[in-house]
Motif scaffolding. Structure first.
Motif, PDB file in Angstrom:
ATOM      1  N   ARG A 199      24.843  19.351  42.393  1.00 10.98           N
ATOM      2  CA  ARG A 199      23.775  19.270  43.379  1.00 10.98           C
ATOM      3  C   ARG A 199      22.916  20.523  43.287  1.00 10.98           C
ATOM      4  NH1 ARG A 199      27.406  17.663  48.559  1.00 10.98           N
ATOM      5  NH2 ARG A 199      27.793  19.897  48.404  1.00 10.98           N
ATOM      6  N   VAL A 252      18.979  17.985  46.006  1.00  8.99           N
ATOM      7  CA  VAL A 252      19.370  17.709  47.389  1.00  8.99           C
ATOM      8  C   VAL A 252      18.102  17.488  48.204  1.00  8.99           C
ATOM      9  CG1 VAL A 252      20.531  18.597  49.430  1.00  8.99           C
ATOM     10  CG2 VAL A 252      21.470  19.071  47.150  1.00  8.99           C
ATOM     11  N   GLY A 253      17.907  16.244  48.656  1.00  8.61           N
ATOM     12  CA  GLY A 253      16.669  15.927  49.344  1.00  8.61           C
ATOM     13  C   GLY A 253      15.482  16.195  48.442  1.00  8.61           C
ATOM     14  N   ALA A 254      14.440  16.779  48.995  1.00  5.48           N
ATOM     15  CA  ALA A 254      13.272  17.119  48.189  1.00  5.48           C
ATOM     16  C   ALA A 254      13.285  18.584  47.775  1.00  5.48           C
ATOM     17  CB  ALA A 254      12.000  16.804  48.975  1.00  5.48           C
ATOM     18  N   SER A 255      14.442  19.238  47.873  1.00  8.74           N
ATOM     19  CA  SER A 255      14.477  20.687  47.677  1.00  8.74           C
ATOM     20  C   SER A 255      14.753  21.121  46.249  1.00  8.74           C
ATOM     21  CB  SER A 255      15.558  21.298  48.589  1.00  8.74           C
ATOM     22  OG  SER A 255      16.861  20.926  48.153  1.00  8.74           O
ATOM     23  N   ASN A 301      16.169  13.069  41.150  1.00  3.06           N
ATOM     24  CA  ASN A 301      15.637  13.655  42.378  1.00  3.06           C
ATOM     25  C   ASN A 301      15.268  15.132  42.237  1.00  3.06           C
ATOM     26  OD1 ASN A 301      15.063  12.414  44.955  1.00  3.06           O
ATOM     27  ND2 ASN A 301      16.315  14.032  45.862  1.00  3.06           N
ATOM     28  N   GLN A 339      13.068  12.117  46.718  1.00  2.00           N
ATOM     29  CA  GLN A 339      13.133  11.508  48.042  1.00  2.00           C
ATOM     30  C   GLN A 339      14.041  12.340  48.944  1.00  2.00           C
ATOM     31  OE1 GLN A 339      11.442   8.198  48.649  1.00  2.00           O
ATOM     32  NE2 GLN A 339      10.491   9.141  46.847  1.00  2.00           N
ATOM     33  N   ARG A 340      13.645  12.465  50.201  1.00  5.54           N
ATOM     34  CA  ARG A 340      14.435  13.254  51.148  1.00  5.54           C
ATOM     35  C   ARG A 340      15.817  12.653  51.395  1.00  5.54           C
ATOM     36  NH1 ARG A 340       9.380  13.457  53.647  1.00  5.54           N
ATOM     37  NH2 ARG A 340       9.977  11.743  55.038  1.00  5.54           N
ATOM     38  N   THR A 341      15.975  11.354  51.122  1.00  3.24           N
ATOM     39  CA  THR A 341      17.252  10.690  51.410  1.00  3.24           C
ATOM     40  C   THR A 341      18.212  10.688  50.233  1.00  3.24           C
ATOM     41  OG1 THR A 341      16.248   8.571  50.801  1.00  3.24           O
ATOM     42  CG2 THR A 341      16.199   9.182  53.137  1.00  3.24           C
ATOM     43  N   VAL A 390      21.449  13.979  49.499  1.00  2.00           N
ATOM     44  CA  VAL A 390      21.984  14.622  50.703  1.00  2.00           C
ATOM     45  C   VAL A 390      23.370  14.095  51.036  1.00  2.00           C
ATOM     46  CG1 VAL A 390      19.724  15.121  51.653  1.00  2.00           C
ATOM     47  CG2 VAL A 390      20.795  12.925  52.183  1.00  2.00           C
ATOM     48  N   ASP A 391      23.719  12.938  50.510  1.00  2.00           N
ATOM     49  CA  ASP A 391      25.052  12.358  50.729  1.00  2.00           C
ATOM     50  C   ASP A 391      25.592  11.914  49.377  1.00  2.00           C
ATOM     51  OD1 ASP A 391      27.336  10.978  51.461  1.00  2.00           O
ATOM     52  OD2 ASP A 391      26.420  10.041  53.204  1.00  2.00           O
ATOM     53  N   GLY A 404      27.066  20.161  51.793  1.00  2.00           N
ATOM     54  CA  GLY A 404      26.300  18.922  51.790  1.00  2.00           C
ATOM     55  C   GLY A 404      27.199  17.762  52.146  1.00  2.00           C
TER      56      GLY A 404
END
Length: 654
Positions: free
Chosen positions: A87, A112-115, A136, A339-341, A344-345, A370
């Motif tokens: 990640r 992780v997300g949009a980061s 991502n 994508q922000r989603t 993250v999981d 996370g």
């Protein structure tokens, strides 16, 4: 925008709610549906297209999960011999400028997300590398001013040479030194989906070989502000392009080398339902190539619109969902790129990728920062599971149709290691959620040598732990909700669940809410004393211990043979002043008229036991049944028990 296109975008953006209800509870609460991710590739973490064939592309599944924030850590784990799920959290600036990190086989790199970003550098997959997922990420800014053609600085976003089974998904590639993505030298079984390619000359090239080997799926990508190679595909055995969006091509007047899709050499290319806007030469083919185009929309395009030959039929290789071409601009602009989603999981699948639940827990990094979901397939897992305090933010999710399908069971009594050693599952970490699972300790309490021994199905000591649509089965001490020490408050929320046992089978000092659940008090064959539902040991400085709310207690024991609870003072601790409230809960005839009793020399009357609006054949009002006043009950709602100092409110979530 057509209304049906807007509706399609809205539908694809929606998430799926997980509904649950205890199968053992009242008939009005139906069994939970099967828990699955959305089947659309937009929300799936499973490779599709050519990358899904010939064994598929799973990346680092089965390996450990790590989070990286530095180039050194990325180099370490991306180049390791063993599988990893890596990640990438935050931007990593590569040194020296233009550096490319080598990625070896069996890796997942996911932002992780949009980061997640790689700045002024990229990734390289060398010959023989296989089974890699790159998702991502933003890979950007290795462009050297004045090197528009990339002839001086070969700083690719991703370069792949003679690799196979690679999935590149939901990334953004922008303003790099040479190719945004170069897929080279007989690389095979590749899928490139939902990416953004922008601000560049040579976007995505495929080939650099005379051999006709490469099989590639390219779908739902957005090429904007690029000039050429969108993509160019040289000597591809099969190139399937569908639902891509090409727009705002660089307009520099070049009559040849500004183009969209190009089937070069002996490529067989199929283009379906793509959308071209303001593009010169939107799709073209060499005389030796074959190109089939169907269903695409072209707006303000000029130059070549080639189509000849039969190429191939993609559906003879794999199934896929084809979106209407008219919907492509809205869908691709919304769903492509990071994508922000996503990320993250992280999902760890038991037993598909990890043979046991504990093996999946072991793959979680120490200091986990996370969300990680252990997706536990239907089956019986005979093992003890330990989630240490160093591994927070876990979710345990049974994926069967109801909670009876995924069962974790063991048979260790407390004689071998106390409550922590006995528990089938021990959760010491905080911020853990559990759904759609059954936990059992099937130790035979009638065993002669250990008659009546404690045998826990579950013990918790962490804070902010939730159980939804979950079963706990045992006899004595089935469920212990505790905290690390007496004056530390841990909170547990249990909803739509089932708990069974006989002696003190709900006990401990954690602040615990059991909401909308079914509690079964088992008979031990006595006509006078079959057991105790609760044994709370709440710290005297904590006003909230156990709340059994809007639930139902049932029993097969004779009337007047069960206690609601007794005060537990571990080790004779005088500051363990139990608190328990049965509120708006149905009680069976098995409950005694005097339902509270003493324990180990401590009087129940010194504890904080009460009922509020209990009902059913076991409910009554007597001198030995303290009833909470309405004024006090107003301070003993579910939210009061759980809020703490951080306002935790899991009861308000779906």
């Amino acid at each position: 925008m057509l209304p049906r296109v807007l509706a399609a975008v809205t539908a694809f953006a929606a998430t799926f709610a997980l509904a649950a209800g205890p199968a053992e509870a009242a008939p009005a609460l139906a069994p939970a549906p099967e828990y699955q991710k959305a089947s659309s590739p937009r929300g799936s973490d499973t490779a599709h297209g050519f990358a899904s064939l010939a064994g598929g592309t799973t990346g680092g599944r089965g390996g450990k999960v790590v989070s990286v924030r530095t180039q050194a850590d990325l180099v370490k784990y991306a180049g390791a011999a063993e599988p990893y799920i890596i990640r990438i959290a935050g931007a990593i600036t590569m040194e020296p400028f233009g550096a490319e990190v080598e990625v070896t086989s069996n890796k997942t790199l996911i932002g992780v997300g949009a980061s997640g970003e790689l700045v002024q550098g990229g990734l390289q997959l060398k010959s023989g590398t296989h089974n890699v997922i790159i998702r991502n990420l933003t890979i950007r800014d290795s462009y050297v001013e004045g090197d528009w053609d990339g002839k001086t600085n070969d700083f690719d976003g991703i370069q792949m040479d003679s690799v196979h089974h690679v999935w590149i998904d939901h990334n953004r590639f922008t303003h790099l030194g040479d190719g945004l993505v170069d897929l080279r030298k007989d690389s095979d079984y590749i899928t490139v989906s939902y990416n953004q390619f922008d601000q560049h000359n040579k976007a995505f090239g495929i080939g650099w070989t005379p051999n006709v080997v490469t099989k590639v799926t390219i779908d739902h990508n957005w090429f904007r502000g690029t000039k050429q190679r969108n993509p160019s595909a040289d000597n591809c055995a099969y190139a399937h392009l569908y639902n891509n969006y090409l727009s705002a091509q660089v307009a520099d007047g070049d009559p040849v080398w500004s183009y969209g899709n190009w089937a070069r050499g002996k490529t067989r290319m199929v283009i379906e339902n793509s959308y071209y806007r303001d593009v010169q030469h939107p799709h073209q083919a060499d005389a030796s190539a074959e190109l089939v185009q169907r269903g695409s929309i072209l707006r303000n395009t000029t130059g070549r619109h080639d189509a000849w030959g039969k190429a191939f039929e993609p559906r003879s290789f794999y199934s896929y969902h084809l979106d209407p071409a008219a919907a492509v601009p809205a869908l691709v602009s919304r769903f492509s790129g990071p994508q922000r989603t996503i990320g993250v999981d992280t999902s760890l699948n038991v037993p598909a990728d990890y043979p046991t639940v504990q093996a999946a827990v072991d793959a979680v990094p120490v200091g986990n920062d996370g969300r990680i979901t252990l997706r536990i397939a239907p089956g019986t897992y005979r093992e003890q599971v330990r989630i240490p305090v160093t591994k927070p933010q876990l979710a345990l999710l049974g994926t069967g149709r109801d909670r009876t399908k995924s069962v974790i069971v063991h048979n260790t009594p407390a004689a071998y290691g106390g409550s922590s050693g006995s528990a089938t599952v021990l959760i010491a970490a905080s911020d853990v959620s559990v759904r759609n699972l059954t936990f059992v300790n099937d130790f035979d309490e009638a065993a002669v040598e250990l008659k009546g021994e404690q045998a826990l199905a579950m013990k918790t000591t962490g804070d902010r732990i939730t159980f939804t649509d979950t079963s706990f089965k045992g006899n004595q001490d089935t469920l212990m909700t505790d905290s690390p020490k007496l004056n530390v408050i841990s909170r547990v929320y249990i909803r739509d669940s089932y708990i069974e046992g006989d002696v003190d089978f709900i006990y401990g000092r954690a602040t615990t809410v059991i909401d909308r659940s079914l509690i079964k008090a088992l008979s031990r064959g006595s006509t006078t004393n079959n057991g105790y539902v609760t044994a709370s040991s709440t710290w005297s400085g904590n006003p909230y211990g156990f709340l059994i709310n809007r639930s139902r207690v049932v029993s097969d024991a004779p009337p007047q043979s069960y206690h609601l609870g007794r005060p537990w003072h571990p080790g004779g601790e005088p500051q363990a002043i139990g608190q328990a409230l049965f509120r708006d809960t149905r009680l069976p005839a098995a409950v005694k008229d005097a339902p509270w009793t003493d324990m180990s020399g401590f009087s129940w009357k010194d504890a904080r036991f009460a009922e509020y609006r209990t009902y059913g054949p076991g409910a009554s009002v007597t001198d030995d049944r303290p009833q909470m006043s309405a004024a006090d009950a107003a301070r003993h709602e579910v939210g009061d028990y759980l809020a703490g100092q951080d306002g935790w409110a899991p009861h308000k979530e779906s």
